[in-house]
Design a protein around this motif. Structure first.
Motif, mmCIF file in Angstrom:
data_model
loop_
_atom_site.group_PDB
_atom_site.id
_atom_site.type_symbol
_atom_site.label_atom_id
_atom_site.label_comp_id
_atom_site.label_asym_id
_atom_site.label_seq_id
_atom_site.Cartn_x
_atom_site.Cartn_y
_atom_site.Cartn_z
ATOM 1 N N ALA A 1 -18.386 -41.240 -2.930
ATOM 2 C CA ALA A 1 -18.107 -41.104 -1.499
ATOM 3 C C ALA A 1 -18.235 -39.655 -1.051
ATOM 4 O O ALA A 1 -18.751 -39.367 0.037
ATOM 5 N N ILE A 2 -17.784 -38.712 -1.862
ATOM 6 C CA ILE A 2 -17.888 -37.286 -1.526
ATOM 7 C C ILE A 2 -19.349 -36.887 -1.351
ATOM 8 O O ILE A 2 -19.722 -36.204 -0.390
ATOM 9 N N VAL A 3 -20.198 -37.334 -2.271
ATOM 10 C CA VAL A 3 -21.614 -36.986 -2.195
ATOM 11 C C VAL A 3 -22.272 -37.672 -1.005
ATOM 12 O O VAL A 3 -23.016 -37.052 -0.241
ATOM 13 N N ASP A 4 -22.011 -38.961 -0.829
ATOM 14 C CA ASP A 4 -22.644 -39.706 0.256
ATOM 15 C C ASP A 4 -22.244 -39.174 1.625
ATOM 16 O O ASP A 4 -23.050 -39.167 2.563
ATOM 17 N N GLU A 5 -20.997 -38.722 1.763
ATOM 18 C CA GLU A 5 -20.516 -38.243 3.058
ATOM 19 C C GLU A 5 -20.743 -36.748 3.257
ATOM 20 O O GLU A 5 -20.550 -36.235 4.359
ATOM 21 N N GLY A 6 -21.130 -36.056 2.196
ATOM 22 C CA GLY A 6 -21.457 -34.646 2.317
ATOM 23 C C GLY A 6 -20.279 -33.703 2.268
ATOM 24 O O GLY A 6 -20.418 -32.515 2.577
ATOM 25 N N GLY A 7 -19.105 -34.164 1.867
ATOM 26 C CA GLY A 7 -17.957 -33.271 1.788
ATOM 27 C C GLY A 7 -16.668 -34.021 1.542
ATOM 28 O O GLY A 7 -16.587 -35.241 1.712
ATOM 29 N N VAL B 1 -39.907 -41.340 -1.797
ATOM 30 C CA VAL B 1 -39.175 -40.663 -2.868
ATOM 31 C C VAL B 1 -37.700 -41.010 -2.784
ATOM 32 O O VAL B 1 -37.101 -40.996 -1.702
ATOM 33 N N GLN B 2 -37.094 -41.297 -3.929
ATOM 34 C CA GLN B 2 -35.666 -41.597 -3.984
ATOM 35 C C GLN B 2 -35.084 -41.071 -5.283
ATOM 36 O O GLN B 2 -35.814 -40.735 -6.222
ATOM 37 N N LEU B 3 -33.773 -40.969 -5.322
ATOM 38 C CA LEU B 3 -33.115 -40.616 -6.565
ATOM 39 C C LEU B 3 -33.292 -41.751 -7.566
ATOM 40 O O LEU B 3 -33.244 -42.926 -7.189
ATOM 41 N N PRO B 4 -33.514 -41.434 -8.839
ATOM 42 C CA PRO B 4 -33.735 -42.499 -9.824
ATOM 43 C C PRO B 4 -32.488 -43.358 -10.017
ATOM 44 O O PRO B 4 -31.386 -42.845 -10.178
ATOM 45 N N GLN B 5 -32.675 -44.667 -9.942
ATOM 46 C CA GLN B 5 -31.589 -45.631 -10.147
ATOM 47 C C GLN B 5 -32.164 -46.838 -10.872
ATOM 48 O O GLN B 5 -33.261 -47.295 -10.546
ATOM 49 N N HIS B 6 -31.413 -47.359 -11.833
ATOM 50 C CA HIS B 6 -31.878 -48.537 -12.558
ATOM 51 C C HIS B 6 -31.896 -49.765 -11.655
ATOM 52 O O HIS B 6 -32.747 -50.636 -11.796
ATOM 53 N N ASN B 7 -30.966 -49.816 -10.714
ATOM 54 C CA ASN B 7 -30.880 -50.980 -9.844
ATOM 55 C C ASN B 7 -30.593 -50.489 -8.419
ATOM 56 O O ASN B 7 -29.458 -50.544 -7.950
ATOM 57 N N PRO B 8 -31.611 -49.996 -7.704
ATOM 58 C CA PRO B 8 -31.380 -49.417 -6.372
ATOM 59 C C PRO B 8 -30.920 -50.484 -5.385
ATOM 60 O O PRO B 8 -31.191 -51.676 -5.558
ATOM 61 N N LEU C 1 -21.599 -28.424 0.462
ATOM 62 C CA LEU C 1 -21.301 -28.962 -0.860
ATOM 63 C C LEU C 1 -22.614 -29.079 -1.620
ATOM 64 O O LEU C 1 -23.612 -29.544 -1.079
ATOM 65 N N ALA C 2 -22.612 -28.651 -2.872
ATOM 66 C CA ALA C 2 -23.810 -28.745 -3.698
ATOM 67 C C ALA C 2 -23.423 -29.273 -5.067
ATOM 68 O O ALA C 2 -22.424 -28.850 -5.653
ATOM 69 N N LEU C 3 -24.209 -30.199 -5.563
ATOM 70 C CA LEU C 3 -23.948 -30.771 -6.874
ATOM 71 C C LEU C 3 -24.498 -29.875 -7.979
ATOM 72 O O LEU C 3 -25.553 -29.261 -7.832
ATOM 73 N N THR C 4 -23.788 -29.810 -9.064
ATOM 74 C CA THR C 4 -24.302 -29.182 -10.274
ATOM 75 C C THR C 4 -25.283 -30.157 -10.924
ATOM 76 O O THR C 4 -25.337 -31.343 -10.553
ATOM 77 N N PRO C 5 -26.080 -29.717 -11.896
ATOM 78 C CA PRO C 5 -26.953 -30.666 -12.604
ATOM 79 C C PRO C 5 -26.175 -31.844 -13.191
ATOM 80 O O PRO C 5 -26.643 -32.993 -13.142
ATOM 81 N N ALA C 6 -24.989 -31.581 -13.727
ATOM 82 C CA ALA C 6 -24.173 -32.683 -14.267
ATOM 83 C C ALA C 6 -23.739 -33.617 -13.149
ATOM 84 O O ALA C 6 -23.713 -34.839 -13.324
ATOM 85 N N GLY C 7 -23.400 -33.049 -11.999
ATOM 86 C CA GLY C 7 -23.015 -33.873 -10.862
ATOM 87 C C GLY C 7 -24.156 -34.741 -10.365
ATOM 88 O O GLY C 7 -23.961 -35.904 -9.980
ATOM 89 N N GLU C 8 -25.380 -34.178 -10.356
ATOM 90 C CA GLU C 8 -26.539 -34.947 -9.925
ATOM 91 C C GLU C 8 -26.770 -36.143 -10.846
ATOM 92 O O GLU C 8 -27.043 -37.257 -10.388
#
Length: 307
Positions: free
Chosen positions: A11-17, A267-274, A55-62
């Protein structure tokens, strides 16, 4: 049941903060921050870089966000199969696209998609800036590029054919260049960052160095300048095909065009089941732009009328 802190992180990522996610989840900002810190401590890694402005994600967060979105989509689909509603495409769908392309070749077709999937909550953001999927909280980006970006799932929709062109008024005044070398004495038009031009000709790749006669950050301004007789531009067929068919611009040095490596991508973020809405929209775009994109039809008709 999924860990509630995992759902909170998504939710934090989707809402941007944290504040926006807290409003959605009815949780105070202080508690949001505390639970995020608890999750990071449990995982032994920082997931989010916090600043006062963004807000910015770290590589682990991504990586975690991509995995969790796939898990949530799979859980949603499992529930839909049990309830008998798995065939229904629904939910939020946030799309970002280049300004001119979105206005000319995306927006006119969106009612058809929404008629087929009325339960999709569609949001469109048009911008010529590079759209980071995480920063913009977009589900899907339409990109015109040779490289869609590392670590992303990309579907090539069409080749982005680009030609050198100018208005008849310009060519009547300054003459028609016969070779690329002739361009050195002409007025060239390009938006910031679009030069040098990388073309392909009979002898392979070639680069055209130069400086735009007018400096601008807008590709649409370049188009209008070219139509008004302001100079020579390298334009995509999706952008200029109607003007080409009407004779408002003419192709010049036709044995050289933009590199075919540049294409139109979803283009989208990789997901096994989008989510089903993303899959449905990509399928819609594939059906719309392949095998013959709408912008190629006028040029095909023009070629058939030519002697």
């Amino acid at each position: 049941m999924m860990d509630p802190d995992h759902e909170l992180f998504v939710a934090i990522v989707d809402e941007g903060g944290l504040a926006a996610a807290g409003r959605r989840l009815h949780i105070s900002p202080a508690m949001m921050s505390k639970r995020l810190a608890r999750l990071e401590e449990r995982l032994g890694t920082r997931l989010v870089h916090r600043t006062t402005r963004r807000l910015a994600l770290t590589p682990a967060g991504e990586r975690l966000h991509a995995d969790l979105r796939g898990i949530l989509a799979a859980l949603d689909e499992a529930e839909r199969r049990v309830s008998g509603t798995s065939a229904i495409v629904a939910g939020p769908l946030r799309i970002t696209a280049p300004t001119s392309f979105g206005r000319m070749h995306l927006a006119p077709w969106l009612p058809r998609f929404l008629d087929a999937h009325p339960r999709v909550d569609l949001a469109i953001n048009l911008s010529d800036d590079f759209a980071d999927l995480i920063d913009t909280r977009a589900d899907l980006a339409i990109r015109i590029t040779a490289d869609p970006g590392p670590g992303l799932a990309a579907r090539r929709l069409a080749t982005n054919r680009r030609i050198l062109c100018a208005a008849p008024a310009y060519l009547d005044r300054y003459g028609t260049p016969a070779t690329l070398a002739d361009l050195k004495t002409h007025r060239l038009l390009a938006a910031d960052g679009q030069m040098p031009w990388r073309l392909v000709g009979p002898k392979g790749p070639v680069t055209v160095e130069g400086r735009s006669h007018v400096r601008t950050n807008s590709s649409e301004v370049v188009r209008e300048l070219a139509l008004a007789g302001g100079g020579i531009a390298l334009r995509s067929l999706w952008d200029i095909s109607d003007a080409l068919a009407r004779g408002d611009v003419r192709q010049i040095v036709p044995d050289h065009e933009g590199s075919a490596d540049v294409g139109l991508f979803a283009v989208q973020l990789p997901q096994h089941n989008p989510p089903a809405a993303i899959t449905a929209f990509v399928d819609f775009l594939v059906g719309l732009y392949a095998p013959t994109p709408p912008w190629a039809r006028s040029t095909i008709a023009l070629a058939e009328r030519s002697p």
